[in-house]
Motif scaffolding. Structure first.
Motif, PDB file in Angstrom:
ATOM      1  N   UNK A  66     -34.110  -0.893 -12.966  1.00  0.00           N
ATOM      2  CA  UNK A  66     -33.503  -0.596 -11.528  1.00  0.00           C
ATOM      3  C   UNK A  66     -32.268  -1.879 -11.242  1.00  0.00           C
ATOM      4  N   UNK A  67     -31.226  -1.458 -11.248  1.00  0.00           N
ATOM      5  CA  UNK A  67     -30.292  -2.280 -10.818  1.00  0.00           C
ATOM      6  C   UNK A  67     -29.522  -2.200  -9.534  1.00  0.00           C
ATOM      7  N   UNK A  68     -30.131  -1.476  -8.597  1.00  0.00           N
ATOM      8  CA  UNK A  68     -29.659  -1.360  -7.135  1.00  0.00           C
ATOM      9  C   UNK A  68     -28.421  -0.560  -7.274  1.00  0.00           C
ATOM     10  N   UNK A  70     -27.388   1.918  -9.357  1.00  0.00           N
ATOM     11  CA  UNK A  70     -27.839   3.366 -10.021  1.00  0.00           C
ATOM     12  C   UNK A  70     -29.244   3.568  -9.634  1.00  0.00           C
ATOM     13  N   UNK A 283     -31.915  -7.443 -12.651  1.00  0.00           N
ATOM     14  CA  UNK A 283     -33.089  -6.570 -13.323  1.00  0.00           C
ATOM     15  C   UNK A 283     -34.053  -6.320 -12.121  1.00  0.00           C
ATOM     16  N   UNK A 284     -33.791  -5.569 -11.163  1.00  0.00           N
ATOM     17  CA  UNK A 284     -34.851  -5.538 -10.126  1.00  0.00           C
ATOM     18  C   UNK A 284     -36.238  -4.990 -10.388  1.00  0.00           C
TER      19      UNK A 284
END
Lengths: 319, 468, 286
Positions: A66-68, A70, A283-284
């Protein structure tokens, strides 16, 4: 519809209860439970609305990429596998644990000692306490800078003093893999942390009579400390120990400003790596996995601490 | 007896009511502009402009001036500038994206353009360009190329700058050494020559109160200054042109443990610890914390850095003479200054993309660009404004360059330069952290160069492996 | 306890005095240690920028400059930021202290099914690094329409916060159960016990919490940073972060002046709060 000054209840028979409180009054137990939930209400509400969902979301995100920007993409245990294979991850774990293991006991002891000293009723003490409090309120942008200066190998006060007093050429503190951790520990022991304030408050609750009694029994200063102060403070010692531990394991701000994790990852704390992963590298998902690993570790350690606390913590109010 | 008596009930309700009142009090703030997200198209368009606030007073002033002028020109568009310090720029940006309200315009700081591109954070500009009939030829081609991927334009360059050498002319004069040339094609200006010049200027390095250092060189982004040694960290055949990674954005191999790299690193370490012409990292830190950019302390003779450092002279005019020269020729007889560009981007998923693009146009191609060239000290990518920049620089006192000289520094550097890795590599922030962390002991002379390079190599190989 | 008492008492007084003096002396080096880093801060606040930028640094302001405070507070609208910070912090302190003490009371003295589990949940909320709940929380607040308001910085704290709930719980447990039982037998309601018995006894902890919560709120950077967009809503830490430049030099003399000014409310709170902090109400032991 209680009347003040009513006669004390004499529990005679079951009908007394009904008579006094009505046919459908809840039992004592239930009433207490209801009030428990009423008093807990604000927290419960806030938790359910503001905390539960984000916590659950962060858990789920640990299994995604998750990259915030998308939507998250499910990757299963990949994040955890990546971390397992990542030497920087283990390094940051080690750095954090070593720091915690040393720092927390030292901080606890110093906080207690300082609180006791600051508890002295001496004229001018109010000002002195305030002086000690001052560092806590300075913004990180200032304190970080101050520490960088203090630890400077040429200009810094530390090396200056070391040289003048002991004739030693001090190390390159923040630039040396060996000495950066001591520097970080020292900088954490500056001024009056929350621990000192809490101890100060708690010290007020120890009755003088206890000390007098101990003294009459022939106890010296140290003995009084050991047998009166410590037991009476033990609930708060436990508190400071746990809070200190949880805080130390999550150290971040000071490091960010002072060392940025260097040199060569020697002060790359766990939370700093987490932050870098989240907002440095987008790199959430990975960061969320990291967070939950830390979470479990902290939970485990807290659990152990609480379990073993029964042996040495004395609640003077009774269990 | 255990039920609530009237007084307690009153107290409890007062508590509850005050709690609610507090909650209401907690919202005295101005209504969130556009936060509800459903503004009719007829209403004012809102362009959220996320700026970095710690980039110097000159930039802040420019941002204010540009936003103000644009609002006058286009009353139908409201520009809301949101300022964040650099360290937290990404946190704010990602939060806004996650919530579905990305800022219309952001600048490619912190993460860098390639990372934004790779994460699909930005919108392609070609359609907007076609619709607005703009002439992009006024922008330096190399700058445009740097933000073109797969044939599309993804950002609007505002600044385009090479790495150059700034120098303290007064210190040079005092030491009796000649100033470097302004022509990057002048092969007499070598690292050796630079070294000799530095030696003449350095003195008392052991005494921090009186120290003066001749030069600061540094490794460059991921070691990119090694290009002067004929090598590049990511291919083992030669310079950066041969590195495929710079075209694709993804590195597949690293070559840090080569002898030429060791030679280069050793040269750097020797500058500080053997010859004493360069400050130690702790010295640089100390100066940077207070003075800011070390050259401004008046104790450093020459400083290799990006041309954006001209902004310092806009804000603080030193009492000594100063100048600039191109990067010197390395031992391989090559000079290849890394080229940087600062480009502003339109976010993907922004709510007012047309208005955003109009603002972008203003900043890069219209009067905003003129103001930029005049006020910030950042070399413009807009060719029409070169003269404005030069005028602005030459008006700063104590500049020891002629107009031709200053122009030459830029034009010749551009001709010989190559885009810097930070602007071409995806995942640069991670690589940068790894590089800085692992090489720190080398620069502190705690680890010998060979050993340090082996560690660096291993580190990069691990990263490459995890990305595969 | 006759004549020997006199002997003991005299001796004790002298001993006490001696102890106090010794303790006091021990604190002196500590004061130096604590003040030393702030020396530069104060020096810079009263110096000109040119002097602050001198390398190596000279501590004694020469000349003494008095305008930094005014300049600093007007360079950016710090007056506004100050008021904003104050507003947020005061509201938060009141709400959080009440909520935390209520929850602490519940955990300390009220029995109910699920109490232990809930306490574990409370503790667990401080074990998860904020970084990872930041984004989901931001999205939540955005859905609520709370972005660019003070709501995210105050209302969530009306739940009490784990640190302070835990603190109150520990403290309440040191108060003897008898007091509670006696009060119940006297006909007091649970709320009555809380309000009329517990709160007055808890002055030290109330003061502690107020001081610490105020401090936390006053210094919070990341919260205002991600939730506030409009400049006129900004708080002091956010303003200070803006001040600090990584290009060129930061105006340290102004930054330090503003930092000192900004430190005043929490310091005042502490200074005057000491009275309550140290007012232990001695609970009689059996």
């Amino acid at each position: 519809m209680a009347t003040i000054g009513a006669e004390k209840s004499r529990q005679s028979g079951p009908w007394d209860r009904v008579r006094k409180r009505g046919l459908f009054a809840p039992s004592l137990r239930t009433e207490e439970a209801i009030w428990f939930y009423i008093f807990l209400g604000p927290w419960l509400l806030a938790f359910l609305i503001f905390t539960l969902m984000p916590m659950a979301a962060s858990f789920a995100l640990g299994f995604t990429r998750y990259n915030a920007i998308q939507p998250p993409e499910w990757v299963g245990l990949q994040n955890y596998a990546l971390l397992y294979r990542d030497p920087v991850f283990w390094k940051s774990m080690r750095v954090t644990f070593v720091y915690t293991g040393i720092f927390v006991p030292v901080q606890l002891a110093i906080s207690l000692a300082l609180a006791m000293l600051l508890n002295l009723r001496v004229p001018g003490m109010r000002a002195i306490r305030t002086i000690y409090y001052l560092p806590a309120i300075l913004p990180a942008v200032v304190t970080g800078l101050v520490w960088v200066w203090l630890f400077n190998p040429d200009f810094g006060l530390f090396n200056f003093l070391l040289y003048k007093i002991a004739g030693i050429q001090g190390p390159n503190w923040l630039g040396s893999e060996r000495w950066v951790m001591p520097a970080v520990i020292i900088s954490g022991l500056w001024g009056m942390g929350a621990g000192v304030i809490i101890f100060l408050a708690a010290l007020q609750g120890i009755s003088h009579e206890l000390y007098e009694a101990a003294e009459l029994d022939g106890a010296g200063l140290w003995n009084q400390f050991l047998n009166v102060t410590v037991p009476m403070l033990s609930p708060v010692i436990l508190y400071n120990l746990l809070i200190g531990m949880i805080g130390a394991l999550q150290t971040f701000e000071r490091i960010y400003v002072m060392t940025r994790g260097g040199p060569n990852y020697a002060s790359y704390f766990y939370n700093l790596y987490l932050y870098d992963n989240a907002f440095g590298y987008f790199k959430l998902g990975l960061a969320s996995a990291q967070a939950w690993i830390l979470f479990l570790v902290i939970m485990l350690m807290t659990f152990i601490a609480l379990r073993t606390s029964g042996r040495w913590v004395y609640y003077s109010g009774g269990r | 007896m255990h039920s609530l008596n009237r007084r307690d009930f009153l107290k409890l309700s007062t508590l509850a009511v005050s709690g609610a009142a507090l909650a209401a009090c907690a919202a005295p703030a101005a209504p969130a502009p556009g936060a509800a997200g459903e503004q009719a198209a007829e209403e004012q368009a809102l362009v959220t402009y996320l700026i970095r606030t710690d980039i110097g007073a000159a930039m802040l002033e420019w941002n204010d001036a540009a936003a103000a002028e644009f609002t006058e020109l286009r009353p139908d568009i409201k520009v809301e500038m949101v300022g964040v310090p650099w360290g937290d720029y990404n946190a704010k940006l990602l939060a806004m994206f996650a919530a579905g309200t990305p800022p219309e315009i952001s600048a490619n700081y912190a993460a860098g353009f390639p990372t934004f591109y790779a994460n699909n954070a930005i919108a392609a500009l070609d359609d907007f360009v076609a619709a607005s009939d703009v002439d992009l030829s006024i922008i330096e081609q190399a700058a445009l190329d740097a933000v073109t991927r797969e044939g599309k334009l993804w950002a609007m360059p505002l600044a385009h700058m090479p790495v150059i050498v700034f120098y303290n002319k007064s210190m040079l004069d005092e030491a009796g050494v000649a100033a470097p040339p302004t022509d990057a094609n002048d092969t007499s200006w070598t690292t050796e020559e630079m070294f000799e010049t530095a030696v003449a200027m350095s003195h008392d390095v052991a005494d921090p109160t009186a120290a003066a250092w001749g030069m600061v060189f540094g490794p460059g982004q991921l070691g990119a200054y090694c290009w002067g040694w004929g090598i590049d960290p990511f291919n083992n055949q030669g310079g950066p042109e041969l590195t495929e990674a710079y075209q694709t954005g993804k590195i597949t191999e690293a070559f840090y443990n080569r002898p030429e790299m060791a030679e280069y690193f050793q040269w750097l370490v020797d500058l500080t610890f053997t010859h004493g012409v360069a400050p130690r990292p702790s010295d640089t830190d100390a100066i940077t914390q207070t003075v800011g950019w070390p050259l401004m302390s008046g104790r450093v003779g020459m400083f290799v850095d990006g041309a954006w450092q001209f902004t310092n002279f806009v804000t603080v005019q030193p009492e000594w003479e100063w100048g600039a020269a191109p990067l010197p020729y390395g031992p391989a007889g090559i000079t290849k200054p890394p080229l940087f560009n600062d480009s502003w981007m339109l976010s993907a998923g922004a709510r007012y993309p047309e208005a955003g693009f109009d603002f972008l146009k203003y900043l890069a191609l219209e009067n905003g660009a003129k103001l930029y060239a005049e006020m910030t000290g950042f070399f413009p990518a807009n060719k029409q404004n070169y003269n404005i920049f030069f005028d602005s620089m030459l008006s700063i006192p104590n500049i020891a360059l002629s107009r031709e000289g200053l122009e030459q520094v830029f034009t010749t550097s551009f001709a010989l330069g190559y885009p810097t890795p930070g602007k071409t590599l995806d995942g640069y922030p991670e690589l940068n952290t790894a590089f800085n962390q692992t090489t720190a002991p080398i620069w502190n002379n705690e680890t010998p160069v060979e050993e340090g390079l082996v560690a660096l190599q291993t580190q990069f190989e691990t990263i490459i492996a995890t990305k595969a | 306890m006759t004549t020997t008492t006199m002997g003991i008492r005299l001796g004790r007084r002298r001993r006490d005095q001696l102890r106090k003096v010794l303790g006091f002396l021990l604190l002196i080096p500590g004061i130096l240690w604590v003040l030393m880093p702030t020396a530069w801060m104060f020096s810079a606040a009263f110096s000109s920028l040119a002097q602050v930028l001198r390398f190596p640094p000279e501590l004694w302001p020469d000349p003494w400059v008095w305008t930094n405070f005014y300049e600093g507070f007007t360079y950016l609208p710090f007056g506004r930021y100050f008021v904003n910070s104050l507003q947020i912090s005061v509201i938060r302190v009141i709400g959080q202290v009440i909520a935390a003490s209520m929850a602490g009371y519940a955990f300390a003295r009220l029995r109910a099914p699920g109490r232990n589990l809930l306490f574990a949940v409370v503790l667990s909320t401080m074990m998860l690094p904020y970084t990872v709940i930041m984004i989901p929380q931001f999205v939540l607040f955005k859905e609520l329409g709370w972005i660019n308001t003070y709501k995210p910085l105050t209302i969530p704290f009306f739940g009490g916060g784990a640190f302070f709930i835990f603190l109150f719980r520990q403290f309440f447990r040191t108060i003897p159960e008898d007091i509670f039982e006696a009060a119940r037998l006297d006909g007091s309601t649970y709320f009555g016990i809380y309000w009329r018995i517990l709160m007055p006894l808890s002055l030290p902890i109330l003061a502690t919490s107020a001081i610490l919560i105020f401090q936390n709120s006053w210094q919070d950077l990341i919260g205002p940073l991600i939730y506030l967009n409009s400049n006129d809503l900004y708080t002091i830490p956010l303003g200070l972060a803006t001040f600090r430049s990584s290009f060129g030099s930061s105006p340290w003399n102004l930054i330090m002046a503003v930092s000192i000014g900004a430190a005043i409310p929490p310091v005042l709170l502490f200074f005057f709060g000491q009275r309550y902090l140290l007012s232990g109400i001695v609970v009689m032991e059996k």
